[in-house]
Design a protein around this motif. Structure first.
Motif, PDB file in Angstrom:
ATOM      1  N   ARG A 119       0.824  -1.199  -0.035  1.00 15.74           N
ATOM      2  CA  ARG A 119       0.043   0.100  -0.196  1.00 15.74           C
ATOM      3  C   ARG A 119       0.985   1.212  -0.226  1.00 15.74           C
ATOM      4  O   ARG A 119       0.523   2.312  -0.689  1.00 15.74           O
ATOM      5  CB  ARG A 119      -0.944   0.097   1.238  1.00 15.74           C
ATOM      6  CG  ARG A 119      -2.058  -0.964   0.935  1.00 15.74           C
ATOM      7  CD  ARG A 119      -3.257  -0.347   2.055  1.00 15.74           C
ATOM      8  NE  ARG A 119      -2.654  -0.385   3.644  1.00 15.74           N
ATOM      9  CZ  ARG A 119      -2.785  -1.763   4.269  1.00 15.74           C
ATOM     10  NH1 ARG A 119      -3.503  -2.730   3.752  1.00 15.74           N
ATOM     11  NH2 ARG A 119      -2.297  -1.896   5.370  1.00 15.74           N
ATOM     12  N   GLU A 120       2.066   1.294   0.746  1.00  7.20           N
ATOM     13  CA  GLU A 120       2.737   2.176   0.901  1.00  7.20           C
ATOM     14  C   GLU A 120       3.563   2.569  -0.172  1.00  7.20           C
ATOM     15  O   GLU A 120       3.602   3.838  -0.723  1.00  7.20           O
ATOM     16  CB  GLU A 120       3.625   2.438   2.151  1.00  7.20           C
ATOM     17  CG  GLU A 120       4.869   3.468   2.356  1.00  7.20           C
ATOM     18  CD  GLU A 120       4.180   5.003   2.415  1.00  7.20           C
ATOM     19  OE1 GLU A 120       4.856   5.784   2.159  1.00  7.20           O
ATOM     20  OE2 GLU A 120       2.974   4.899   2.539  1.00  7.20           O
ATOM     21  N   ALA A 125       4.509   5.980  -4.973  1.00  9.39           N
ATOM     22  CA  ALA A 125       4.941   6.070  -6.475  1.00  9.39           C
ATOM     23  C   ALA A 125       3.939   7.050  -7.039  1.00  9.39           C
ATOM     24  O   ALA A 125       4.176   7.872  -7.939  1.00  9.39           O
ATOM     25  CB  ALA A 125       4.805   4.599  -6.949  1.00  9.39           C
ATOM     26  N   ARG A 126       2.586   6.855  -6.639  1.00 10.24           N
ATOM     27  CA  ARG A 126       1.591   7.863  -7.394  1.00 10.24           C
ATOM     28  C   ARG A 126       1.708   8.951  -6.987  1.00 10.24           C
ATOM     29  O   ARG A 126       2.022   9.893  -7.721  1.00 10.24           O
ATOM     30  CB  ARG A 126       0.181   7.162  -6.851  1.00 10.24           C
ATOM     31  CG  ARG A 126      -1.041   7.856  -7.602  1.00 10.24           C
ATOM     32  CD  ARG A 126      -2.212   7.290  -7.077  1.00 10.24           C
ATOM     33  NE  ARG A 126      -2.369   7.235  -5.756  1.00 10.24           N
ATOM     34  CZ  ARG A 126      -2.567   6.457  -4.883  1.00 10.24           C
ATOM     35  NH1 ARG A 126      -2.762   4.982  -5.396  1.00 10.24           N
ATOM     36  NH2 ARG A 126      -2.661   6.661  -3.598  1.00 10.24           N
ATOM     37  N   ASP A 127       1.642   9.402  -5.512  1.00 13.52           N
ATOM     38  CA  ASP A 127       1.564  10.519  -4.909  1.00 13.52           C
ATOM     39  C   ASP A 127       2.820  11.394  -4.855  1.00 13.52           C
ATOM     40  O   ASP A 127       2.562  12.644  -5.092  1.00 13.52           O
ATOM     41  CB  ASP A 127       0.986  10.650  -3.658  1.00 13.52           C
ATOM     42  CG  ASP A 127      -0.545  10.013  -3.690  1.00 13.52           C
ATOM     43  OD1 ASP A 127      -1.112   9.798  -4.674  1.00 13.52           O
ATOM     44  OD2 ASP A 127      -0.919   9.402  -2.513  1.00 13.52           O
ATOM     45  N   ASP A 128       3.809  10.828  -4.669  1.00 11.83           N
ATOM     46  CA  ASP A 128       5.182  11.585  -4.392  1.00 11.83           C
ATOM     47  C   ASP A 128       6.026  11.505  -5.448  1.00 11.83           C
ATOM     48  O   ASP A 128       6.742  12.553  -5.809  1.00 11.83           O
ATOM     49  CB  ASP A 128       5.770  11.035  -3.088  1.00 11.83           C
ATOM     50  CG  ASP A 128       5.061  10.823  -1.724  1.00 11.83           C
ATOM     51  OD1 ASP A 128       4.255  11.725  -1.684  1.00 11.83           O
ATOM     52  OD2 ASP A 128       5.651  10.112  -0.945  1.00 11.83           O
ATOM     53  N   LEU A 129       6.112  10.541  -6.162  1.00 15.77           N
ATOM     54  CA  LEU A 129       7.012  10.490  -7.372  1.00 15.77           C
ATOM     55  C   LEU A 129       6.294  10.686  -8.683  1.00 15.77           C
ATOM     56  O   LEU A 129       6.837  10.508  -9.766  1.00 15.77           O
ATOM     57  CB  LEU A 129       7.749   8.749  -7.529  1.00 15.77           C
ATOM     58  CG  LEU A 129       8.549   8.643  -6.147  1.00 15.77           C
ATOM     59  CD1 LEU A 129       9.217   7.115  -6.283  1.00 15.77           C
ATOM     60  CD2 LEU A 129       9.530   9.475  -6.141  1.00 15.77           C
ATOM     61  N   ARG A 130       4.954  10.605  -8.487  1.00 16.33           N
ATOM     62  CA  ARG A 130       4.053  10.824  -9.753  1.00 16.33           C
ATOM     63  C   ARG A 130       4.488   9.633 -10.943  1.00 16.33           C
ATOM     64  O   ARG A 130       4.252  10.217 -12.049  1.00 16.33           O
ATOM     65  CB  ARG A 130       4.337  12.296 -10.489  1.00 16.33           C
ATOM     66  CG  ARG A 130       4.117  13.332  -9.316  1.00 16.33           C
ATOM     67  CD  ARG A 130       2.717  13.666  -9.150  1.00 16.33           C
ATOM     68  NE  ARG A 130       2.208  14.751  -8.339  1.00 16.33           N
ATOM     69  CZ  ARG A 130       1.411  14.649  -7.605  1.00 16.33           C
ATOM     70  NH1 ARG A 130       0.744  13.657  -7.508  1.00 16.33           N
ATOM     71  NH2 ARG A 130       1.072  15.651  -6.623  1.00 16.33           N
ATOM     72  N   LEU A 131       4.545   8.541 -10.498  1.00 15.08           N
ATOM     73  CA  LEU A 131       4.632   7.269 -11.753  1.00 15.08           C
ATOM     74  C   LEU A 131       3.459   7.051 -12.120  1.00 15.08           C
ATOM     75  O   LEU A 131       2.197   7.062 -11.324  1.00 15.08           O
ATOM     76  CB  LEU A 131       5.303   6.186 -11.104  1.00 15.08           C
ATOM     77  CG  LEU A 131       6.517   6.705 -10.602  1.00 15.08           C
ATOM     78  CD1 LEU A 131       7.265   5.511  -9.863  1.00 15.08           C
ATOM     79  CD2 LEU A 131       7.747   7.147 -11.548  1.00 15.08           C
ATOM     80  N   ASN A 132       3.212   6.622 -13.252  1.00 13.06           N
ATOM     81  CA  ASN A 132       1.908   6.121 -14.085  1.00 13.06           C
ATOM     82  C   ASN A 132       1.874   4.522 -13.824  1.00 13.06           C
ATOM     83  O   ASN A 132       0.525   4.103 -13.759  1.00 13.06           O
ATOM     84  CB  ASN A 132       2.162   6.175 -15.443  1.00 13.06           C
ATOM     85  CG  ASN A 132       2.066   7.537 -15.868  1.00 13.06           C
ATOM     86  OD1 ASN A 132       1.701   8.443 -15.086  1.00 13.06           O
ATOM     87  ND2 ASN A 132       2.332   7.832 -17.151  1.00 13.06           N
ATOM     88  N   LEU A 178       0.820  -2.828 -11.857  1.00 12.12           N
ATOM     89  CA  LEU A 178       0.048  -2.150 -11.285  1.00 12.12           C
ATOM     90  C   LEU A 178      -0.261  -0.661 -11.658  1.00 12.12           C
ATOM     91  O   LEU A 178       0.576   0.105 -11.929  1.00 12.12           O
ATOM     92  CB  LEU A 178       0.245  -1.898  -9.612  1.00 12.12           C
ATOM     93  CG  LEU A 178      -0.716  -1.408  -8.782  1.00 12.12           C
ATOM     94  CD1 LEU A 178      -1.717  -2.009  -8.453  1.00 12.12           C
ATOM     95  CD2 LEU A 178       0.215  -0.749  -7.644  1.00 12.12           C
ATOM     96  N   PRO A 179      -1.306  -0.409 -12.211  1.00 11.49           N
ATOM     97  CA  PRO A 179      -1.505   1.022 -12.718  1.00 11.49           C
ATOM     98  C   PRO A 179      -1.915   1.916 -11.621  1.00 11.49           C
ATOM     99  O   PRO A 179      -2.544   1.837 -10.845  1.00 11.49           O
ATOM    100  CB  PRO A 179      -3.057   0.701 -13.730  1.00 11.49           C
ATOM    101  CG  PRO A 179      -3.676  -0.396 -13.399  1.00 11.49           C
ATOM    102  CD  PRO A 179      -2.639  -1.057 -12.509  1.00 11.49           C
ATOM    103  N   LEU A 180      -1.360   3.238 -11.603  1.00 10.26           N
ATOM    104  CA  LEU A 180      -1.441   4.215 -10.745  1.00 10.26           C
ATOM    105  C   LEU A 180      -2.460   5.356 -11.104  1.00 10.26           C
ATOM    106  O   LEU A 180      -2.666   6.266 -10.023  1.00 10.26           O
ATOM    107  CB  LEU A 180       0.018   4.690 -10.245  1.00 10.26           C
ATOM    108  CG  LEU A 180       0.975   3.614  -9.525  1.00 10.26           C
ATOM    109  CD1 LEU A 180       2.348   4.143  -9.504  1.00 10.26           C
ATOM    110  CD2 LEU A 180       0.448   2.949  -8.364  1.00 10.26           C
ATOM    111  N   ARG A 181      -2.847   5.547 -12.193  1.00  6.71           N
ATOM    112  CA  ARG A 181      -3.596   6.467 -12.917  1.00  6.71           C
ATOM    113  C   ARG A 181      -4.951   6.251 -13.453  1.00  6.71           C
ATOM    114  O   ARG A 181      -4.712   5.024 -13.593  1.00  6.71           O
ATOM    115  CB  ARG A 181      -2.515   7.513 -13.801  1.00  6.71           C
ATOM    116  CG  ARG A 181      -1.307   7.805 -13.385  1.00  6.71           C
ATOM    117  CD  ARG A 181      -1.149   9.281 -13.073  1.00  6.71           C
ATOM    118  NE  ARG A 181       0.020   9.618 -12.458  1.00  6.71           N
ATOM    119  CZ  ARG A 181      -0.001  10.295 -11.304  1.00  6.71           C
ATOM    120  NH1 ARG A 181      -0.930  10.404 -10.690  1.00  6.71           N
ATOM    121  NH2 ARG A 181       1.478  10.524 -10.642  1.00  6.71           N
TER     122      ARG A 181
END
Length: 181
Positions: A119-120, A125-132, A178-181
């Motif tokens: 989860r972390e 990856a999504r919120d701090d590093l802005r990865l897709n 794992l898609p992040l967006r």
């Protein structure tokens, strides 16, 4: 679970952030998880402290804020689990990263540490590093796919018989996404 409430997460992004105590805890965890049959990079068992020390030293030496970081989960200063997140320097692939070496210290197995780590790493990856999206590869034949699927990952394929274990046993390398967006 009760343990996840007391878990503390910290990203180690430079060699200077890893003190001797943390280095020793990472080494012990990696050795013990490997020798308990964990698929965390050492296919020929038992693995020795010296073998793991060389891998830990290389991993710590590779830490870099933008490309290679360790996520540690601790309970009262004791390592409960950890993973590695490795990004891509190439502009073509800089929008995703790989998750490696996901492991829970033996004394914390079954307490939700692995799920909390997943989860972390997803959040960061999504919120701090802005990865897709995130990728990971796992050793087939161990049932690990179910765990990652329960964390939202999907299997996108495999490299048949890509892994040669002790005794020349061949296993597939399963590819997860794992898609992040």
């Amino acid at each position: 679970s009760q343990i996840s409430a007391s878990l503390r997460f910290r990203w180690l992004t430079a060699p200077s952030m890893v003190d001797e105590i943390m280095q020793a805890q990472l080494l012990t965890c990696w050795r013990d998880v490997s020798n308990a049959g964990g698929a965390v990079g050492f296919p020929f068992l038992p693995v020795t402290t010296e073998q793991v020390r060389a891998a830990i030293d290389a991993l710590i030496g590779s830490l870099d804020p933008s490309l290679s970081r360790i996520l540690v989960a601790t309970v009262d200063q004791t390592l409960a689990g950890w993973l590695v997140l490795v990004g891509n320097a190439d502009t073509l692939t800089a929008h995703w990263a790989r998750v490696l070496r996901v492991q829970t210290a033996l004394e914390y197995r079954g307490a939700g540490v692995g799920r909390a780590l997943m989860r972390e790493v997803e959040r960061a990856a999504r919120d701090d590093l802005r990865l897709n999206h995130l990728h990971l590869e796992l050793r087939g034949g161990m049932g690990l796919e179910r765990f990652y699927e329960s964390c939202g990952w999907c299997e996108i394929g495999s490299w048949p018989e890509a892994l040669c274990l002790d005794g020349n046993e061949l296993r597939d390398e399963v590819l997860m996404h794992l898609p992040l967006r």
